[in-house]
Design a protein around this motif. Structure first.
Motif, short mmCIF file in Angstrom:
data_model
loop_
_atom_site.label_atom_id
_atom_site.label_comp_id
_atom_site.label_asym_id
_atom_site.label_seq_id
_atom_site.Cartn_x
_atom_site.Cartn_y
_atom_site.Cartn_z
N VAL A 91 38.78 39.72 46.37
CA VAL A 91 38.06 40.72 47.17
C VAL A 91 39.04 41.49 48.06
CG1 VAL A 91 36.40 41.04 49.03
CG2 VAL A 91 35.85 39.53 47.13
N ALA A 92 39.96 40.76 48.71
CA ALA A 92 40.95 41.40 49.56
C ALA A 92 41.83 42.35 48.75
CB ALA A 92 41.82 40.34 50.25
N PHE A 93 42.30 41.87 47.60
CA PHE A 93 43.21 42.66 46.76
C PHE A 93 42.54 43.93 46.25
CE2 PHE A 93 44.69 43.67 42.43
CZ PHE A 93 46.01 43.99 42.70
N TRP A 94 41.34 43.80 45.67
CA TRP A 94 40.69 44.97 45.09
C TRP A 94 40.19 45.94 46.15
CZ3 TRP A 94 41.81 46.57 40.61
CH2 TRP A 94 42.16 45.66 39.61
N GLY A 95 39.82 45.43 47.33
CA GLY A 95 39.49 46.34 48.42
C GLY A 95 40.69 47.22 48.76
N GLY A 96 41.87 46.61 48.87
CA GLY A 96 43.08 47.36 49.16
C GLY A 96 43.46 48.31 48.04
N VAL A 97 43.28 47.87 46.78
CA VAL A 97 43.62 48.71 45.63
C VAL A 97 42.74 49.96 45.59
CG1 VAL A 97 43.52 48.85 43.10
CG2 VAL A 97 44.62 46.89 44.21
N LEU A 162 37.09 55.51 47.89
CA LEU A 162 37.45 55.07 49.24
C LEU A 162 36.34 54.22 49.84
CD1 LEU A 162 39.31 55.12 51.72
CD2 LEU A 162 38.20 57.26 52.40
N PHE A 163 35.09 54.65 49.66
CA PHE A 163 33.98 53.85 50.20
C PHE A 163 33.94 52.47 49.56
CE2 PHE A 163 29.49 52.46 49.98
CZ PHE A 163 29.29 52.27 51.34
N TYR A 164 34.13 52.40 48.25
CA TYR A 164 34.18 51.10 47.59
C TYR A 164 35.25 50.22 48.23
CZ TYR A 164 31.34 52.75 43.57
OH TYR A 164 30.33 53.22 42.75
N GLY A 165 36.44 50.78 48.40
CA GLY A 165 37.55 49.99 48.93
C GLY A 165 37.32 49.54 50.35
N VAL A 166 36.83 50.46 51.20
CA VAL A 166 36.60 50.11 52.60
C VAL A 166 35.50 49.06 52.72
CG1 VAL A 166 35.77 50.99 54.82
CG2 VAL A 166 37.41 52.32 53.47
N PHE A 167 34.40 49.27 52.00
CA PHE A 167 33.29 48.32 52.11
C PHE A 167 33.71 46.95 51.60
CE2 PHE A 167 29.58 45.95 51.10
CZ PHE A 167 28.66 46.30 52.08
N ILE A 168 34.31 46.91 50.42
CA ILE A 168 34.71 45.62 49.83
C ILE A 168 35.72 44.92 50.73
CG2 ILE A 168 35.94 44.56 47.88
CD1 ILE A 168 34.64 46.84 46.16
N GLY A 169 36.69 45.69 51.25
CA GLY A 169 37.70 45.09 52.12
C GLY A 169 37.11 44.52 53.40
N TRP A 170 36.27 45.32 54.08
CA TRP A 170 35.67 44.84 55.33
C TRP A 170 34.64 43.75 55.09
CZ3 TRP A 170 37.48 45.05 59.96
CH2 TRP A 170 38.37 46.07 60.31
N TYR A 171 33.93 43.84 53.97
CA TYR A 171 33.02 42.74 53.63
C TYR A 171 33.82 41.44 53.50
CZ TYR A 171 30.21 39.51 50.94
OH TYR A 171 29.56 38.37 50.52
N GLY A 172 34.96 41.52 52.79
CA GLY A 172 35.79 40.33 52.62
C GLY A 172 36.24 39.76 53.96
N GLY A 206 41.15 29.55 55.93
CA GLY A 206 40.41 30.78 56.23
C GLY A 206 41.28 31.81 56.93
N LEU A 207 42.12 31.35 57.86
CA LEU A 207 43.03 32.28 58.54
C LEU A 207 44.00 32.93 57.56
CD1 LEU A 207 43.81 30.28 61.82
CD2 LEU A 207 42.63 32.49 61.67
N GLU A 208 44.46 32.17 56.58
CA GLU A 208 45.35 32.73 55.55
C GLU A 208 44.62 33.77 54.71
OE1 GLU A 208 46.86 29.43 53.35
OE2 GLU A 208 47.86 28.55 55.09
N PHE A 209 43.37 33.46 54.35
CA PHE A 209 42.55 34.45 53.62
C PHE A 209 42.37 35.71 54.46
CE2 PHE A 209 40.17 30.86 51.20
CZ PHE A 209 41.11 30.89 50.18
N MET A 210 42.08 35.54 55.75
CA MET A 210 41.86 36.67 56.65
C MET A 210 43.11 37.54 56.74
SD MET A 210 39.83 38.20 58.93
CE MET A 210 38.66 37.09 59.73
N LEU A 211 44.27 36.91 56.91
CA LEU A 211 45.52 37.66 56.99
C LEU A 211 45.77 38.45 55.71
CD1 LEU A 211 48.14 38.31 58.51
CD2 LEU A 211 49.15 36.24 57.50
#
Length: 230
Positions: A91-97, A162-172, A206-211
């Motif tokens: 989720v983090a990766f694809w949000g950024g991509v 951009l909306f997909y990426g922002v939403f997915i990233g912040w959801y993650g 969880g902190l590692e996932f968050m970072l």
């Protein structure tokens, strides 16, 4: 690769959209308004597990997403230490991509195409009725955005991507905080990592996932701005 020439009108519009999408996501995350996007983010989480399974030699039997915002990927074989963390990391990766690719028309088209291919692939793996509807619906929405952008008016696809990426990233980011840092959910991926590696307590995982999620969003924003300035 430098941002010395930032920020012209196009860059400012992009940054304002990123900020607006972020604020919208945080304000409406717990409402019915964004329910379909939350379910798509959960789908990407489950596809992260599935992709890691395939890449490590395993096989996937089923991918499902549920109305209660849960999901499951049934798999056999593969390398569990890579598969278990791949949900949140995916989720983090694809949000950024998606954010990174939204900086150009070609990039947004590539991102939309990859997204639609993933949705089509999912239909092969015994999805439940809800996930079938999500896949078909988002294929239609994304394909419509592609056609409008290339045949009628541009930019449209860049803003959708951009909306997909922002939403997915912040959801993650928010999901990681809720399930692995603010509390410990026994069925979470962080707790599953703890079972494999008892030295890694769930909140540390969880902190590692968050970072990872924050770094992916910042990297996506940087690469998008670089694309915009070319």
């Amino acid at each position: 690769w430098k941002l010395q020439n930032c920020c012209d009108t196009k860059d400012i519009v992009f940054l304002c959209l990123y900020a607006g999408y972020s604020l919208f996501t945080m304000c409406f995350m717990e409402t019915i308004v964004v329910k379909p996007m939350k379910l798509i983010a959960i789908f990407i989480h489950e596809m992260g597990h599935a992709s890691a399974c395939w890449l490590t030699g395993g096989s996937v039997d089923k991918i499902e997403v549920y109305q209660n915002e849960g999901g499951v990927t049934n798999f056999r074989g593969g390398f569990r230490p890579a598969i278990i963390p791949a949900g949140y990391v995916g989720v983090a990766f694809w949000g950024g991509v998606f954010v990174a690719l939204s900086g150009s028309r070609l990039g947004a088209t590539i991102g939309a195409s990859v997204f639609m291919v993933a949705l089509v692939i999912c239909l092969r793996y015994s999805p439940n009725g809800l996930l079938i509807g999500l896949c078909i619906g988002f294929i239609a929405i994304t394909l419509t955005a592609v056609l409008i952008d290339w045949l009628v008016f541009s930019p449209v696809l860049e803003y959708v991507t951009l909306f997909y990426g922002v939403f997915i990233g912040w959801y993650g980011i928010m999901d990681i905080w809720d399930d692995t840092i603010s509390r410990t959910v026994e069925g979470s991926d962080a707790h599953a990592c703890f079972k494999m590696w008892p030295c890694c307590i769930p909140r540390c995982v969880g902190l590692e996932f968050m970072l990872c999620a924050i770094v992916c969003q910042l990297a996506g924003l940087y690469f998008a701005l670089v694309s915009l300035m070319k």
